[in-house]
Design a protein around this motif. Sequence first.
Motif, PDB file in Angstrom:
ATOM      1  N   ALA A 147      -9.579 -22.169 -24.998  1.00 32.32           N
ATOM      2  CA  ALA A 147      -8.743 -22.210 -23.793  1.00 32.32           C
ATOM      3  C   ALA A 147      -7.446 -22.967 -24.052  1.00 32.32           C
ATOM      4  CB  ALA A 147      -9.516 -22.857 -22.649  1.00 32.32           C
ATOM      5  N   THR A 148      -7.536 -24.032 -24.852  1.00 30.52           N
ATOM      6  CA  THR A 148      -6.337 -24.808 -25.177  1.00 30.52           C
ATOM      7  C   THR A 148      -5.369 -23.995 -26.006  1.00 30.52           C
ATOM      8  OG1 THR A 148      -7.633 -26.864 -25.130  1.00 30.52           O
ATOM      9  CG2 THR A 148      -5.496 -26.937 -26.232  1.00 30.52           C
ATOM     10  N   LEU A 149      -5.882 -23.300 -27.023  1.00 25.30           N
ATOM     11  CA  LEU A 149      -5.023 -22.472 -27.871  1.00 25.30           C
ATOM     12  C   LEU A 149      -4.361 -21.365 -27.057  1.00 25.30           C
ATOM     13  CD1 LEU A 149      -7.226 -22.101 -31.090  1.00 25.30           C
ATOM     14  CD2 LEU A 149      -5.296 -23.624 -30.720  1.00 25.30           C
ATOM     15  N   GLU A 150      -5.111 -20.750 -26.168  1.00 24.24           N
ATOM     16  CA  GLU A 150      -4.562 -19.680 -25.342  1.00 24.24           C
ATOM     17  C   GLU A 150      -3.460 -20.208 -24.423  1.00 24.24           C
ATOM     18  OE1 GLU A 150      -5.994 -16.365 -21.997  1.00 24.24           O
ATOM     19  OE2 GLU A 150      -7.465 -17.676 -22.977  1.00 24.24           O
ATOM     20  N   ALA A 151      -3.724 -21.352 -23.773  1.00 24.02           N
ATOM     21  CA  ALA A 151      -2.749 -21.897 -22.840  1.00 24.02           C
ATOM     22  C   ALA A 151      -1.464 -22.315 -23.544  1.00 24.02           C
ATOM     23  CB  ALA A 151      -3.351 -23.091 -22.091  1.00 24.02           C
ATOM     24  N   LEU A 156      -0.566 -26.922 -16.484  1.00 20.14           N
ATOM     25  CA  LEU A 156      -1.588 -26.030 -17.014  1.00 20.14           C
ATOM     26  C   LEU A 156      -2.953 -26.646 -16.744  1.00 20.14           C
ATOM     27  CD1 LEU A 156       0.065 -25.436 -20.520  1.00 20.14           C
ATOM     28  CD2 LEU A 156       0.210 -23.925 -18.529  1.00 20.14           C
ATOM     29  N   SER A 157      -3.788 -25.954 -16.004  1.00 19.51           N
ATOM     30  CA  SER A 157      -5.145 -26.448 -15.719  1.00 19.51           C
ATOM     31  C   SER A 157      -6.068 -26.017 -16.850  1.00 19.51           C
ATOM     32  CB  SER A 157      -5.644 -25.908 -14.370  1.00 19.51           C
ATOM     33  OG  SER A 157      -4.882 -26.438 -13.313  1.00 19.51           O
ATOM     34  N   VAL A 158      -6.269 -26.928 -17.797  1.00 17.20           N
ATOM     35  CA  VAL A 158      -7.036 -26.629 -19.005  1.00 17.20           C
ATOM     36  C   VAL A 158      -7.897 -27.826 -19.365  1.00 17.20           C
ATOM     37  CG1 VAL A 158      -6.907 -26.013 -21.458  1.00 17.20           C
ATOM     38  CG2 VAL A 158      -5.187 -25.127 -19.870  1.00 17.20           C
ATOM     39  N   ASP A 159      -9.109 -27.554 -19.795  1.00 16.81           N
ATOM     40  CA  ASP A 159      -9.980 -28.583 -20.360  1.00 16.81           C
ATOM     41  C   ASP A 159      -9.709 -28.627 -21.855  1.00 16.81           C
ATOM     42  OD1 ASP A 159     -11.983 -30.193 -21.335  1.00 16.81           O
ATOM     43  OD2 ASP A 159     -13.605 -29.211 -20.231  1.00 16.81           O
ATOM     44  N   ARG A 167      -7.249 -31.021 -16.693  1.00 14.25           N
ATOM     45  CA  ARG A 167      -8.172 -30.212 -15.893  1.00 14.25           C
ATOM     46  C   ARG A 167      -7.710 -30.132 -14.447  1.00 14.25           C
ATOM     47  NH1 ARG A 167     -13.745 -32.990 -16.609  1.00 14.25           N
ATOM     48  NH2 ARG A 167     -12.335 -34.787 -16.542  1.00 14.25           N
ATOM     49  N   ARG A 168      -7.286 -31.269 -13.903  1.00 14.11           N
ATOM     50  CA  ARG A 168      -6.815 -31.319 -12.511  1.00 14.11           C
ATOM     51  C   ARG A 168      -5.303 -31.490 -12.488  1.00 14.11           C
ATOM     52  NH1 ARG A 168      -7.792 -35.761 -10.437  1.00 14.11           N
ATOM     53  NH2 ARG A 168      -8.611 -36.881 -12.263  1.00 14.11           N
ATOM     54  N   LEU A 188     -10.261 -33.701 -28.337  1.00 13.21           N
ATOM     55  CA  LEU A 188      -9.170 -33.451 -27.388  1.00 13.21           C
ATOM     56  C   LEU A 188      -7.824 -33.423 -28.111  1.00 13.21           C
ATOM     57  CD1 LEU A 188     -10.136 -35.779 -24.367  1.00 13.21           C
ATOM     58  CD2 LEU A 188     -10.720 -33.375 -24.716  1.00 13.21           C
ATOM     59  N   LEU A 189      -7.593 -34.420 -28.965  1.00 12.65           N
ATOM     60  CA  LEU A 189      -6.323 -34.470 -29.693  1.00 12.65           C
ATOM     61  C   LEU A 189      -6.239 -33.345 -30.713  1.00 12.65           C
ATOM     62  CD1 LEU A 189      -3.648 -35.850 -30.405  1.00 12.65           C
ATOM     63  CD2 LEU A 189      -4.932 -37.333 -31.979  1.00 12.65           C
ATOM     64  N   ARG A 190      -7.326 -33.112 -31.434  1.00 13.39           N
ATOM     65  CA  ARG A 190      -7.310 -32.059 -32.449  1.00 13.39           C
ATOM     66  C   ARG A 190      -6.976 -30.708 -31.827  1.00 13.39           C
ATOM     67  NH1 ARG A 190     -12.345 -32.115 -33.900  1.00 13.39           N
ATOM     68  NH2 ARG A 190     -12.170 -33.572 -35.665  1.00 13.39           N
ATOM     69  N   ASN A 191      -7.622 -30.390 -30.713  1.00 19.05           N
ATOM     70  CA  ASN A 191      -7.377 -29.099 -30.073  1.00 19.05           C
ATOM     71  C   ASN A 191      -5.937 -28.984 -29.596  1.00 19.05           C
ATOM     72  OD1 ASN A 191     -10.052 -28.463 -30.517  1.00 19.05           O
ATOM     73  ND2 ASN A 191     -10.714 -28.910 -28.420  1.00 19.05           N
ATOM     74  N   CYS A 192      -5.408 -30.063 -29.066  1.00 19.48           N
ATOM     75  CA  CYS A 192      -4.026 -30.042 -28.585  1.00 19.48           C
ATOM     76  C   CYS A 192      -3.054 -29.830 -29.741  1.00 19.48           C
ATOM     77  CB  CYS A 192      -3.718 -31.348 -27.851  1.00 19.48           C
ATOM     78  SG  CYS A 192      -2.153 -31.354 -26.954  1.00 19.48           S
ATOM     79  N   LEU A 193      -3.269 -30.526 -30.845  1.00 21.89           N
ATOM     80  CA  LEU A 193      -2.384 -30.359 -31.998  1.00 21.89           C
ATOM     81  C   LEU A 193      -2.526 -28.972 -32.616  1.00 21.89           C
ATOM     82  CD1 LEU A 193      -2.682 -33.856 -33.752  1.00 21.89           C
ATOM     83  CD2 LEU A 193      -0.837 -33.003 -32.273  1.00 21.89           C
TER      84      LEU A 193
END
Length: 339
Positions: free
Chosen positions: A57-61, A48-51, A37-38, A98-103
């Motif tokens: 938002a994670t998928l897009e980034a 990449l500033s992403v939550d 985020r920060r 958090l991990l699921r979205n990142c993967l």
Amino acid sequence: MTSQRRILVAGASGVVGRAALAHFAAQPGWDAVGISRRAPTGVDAPHLSVDLSDKDATLEALGSVPPISHLVFAALFEKPGLLAGWLAEDQMAQNLALLRNCLYGLAAHPLEHVSLLQGTKAYGAHVRPMRIPGRERDPRVEHPNFYWLQEDLLRARAAEAGWSFTIWRPPVIFGHAVGAPMNVLAVLGVYAAICRESGEAFAFPGGACGPLDGVDARLLAEGFSWAVDADSARNGTFNITNGDVFRWPDLWPALADAFGVPTGPPRPRALEGWLKDRAELWDRIRTRHDLEAPALRAFLGDSLVYADMLLGHGRERAPPATLLSTIAIRQAGFASCAD
């Protein structure tokens, strides 16, 4: 293996993530990208500033960045107040997300390896006295913990996709970050600075303490780098420490010397309240020296709660030890240490 690899560091503004991002950004053959985020301070790397709790938002980034071959996952959600959240089911679910979205976001990338961060809570140290030393080969200590949720997800995804992983279990981590919820080094530095400003002795403020081990965040980052190519680290779990142990009262004179402040007899005090009451002194210091650090509360956050716990504020008896064995990582070939 390509000549240039690209690593994503999730949680790049935290103590571990910042150290990992700085380490890989400085290594030849690597491109490093941070996501949090920060933005982290003082690291020359794309960010990449992403939550990560926001799946879309994670998928897009992550769909817009060049191919990612490696991931260090050091992102962490902590509830305000810190300690109670360690047993909260919604906090566990959030960290799993958090991990699921990142993967999910990296599913189309040519991922080769993931480093996942755990800690001594894997040994149940926050709910009952742990077996000493904590060893990775011992059976899983079953208790509610997001570590197990994340690890099970990681193992399942790795088996499906064919990439490898390494799981890390450090003890207390020492490093640099702004606004991190578990950064005892920042608390100690501010405490020393305010003692100097007010003319007070840098007295040990805690209570009864037993032996601890710790790890420098830069050493942990070195371990991440080693695990990328070490066959012995493939799908393994490793404790990692500096290599020695300490007690806060015994370490205190060395801290006073490092900060250049006089110490004195122990003086029990809760740093959370004592430092907050002297926030104006911190503002005076950071203004005079033109520091990048923000106001005291924004700078330290719940690290104040963490520091009081570690230093044993209000304790008359030392808590059960939480010492870790590092035999496994040494036998696997990683021998670096830090004094």
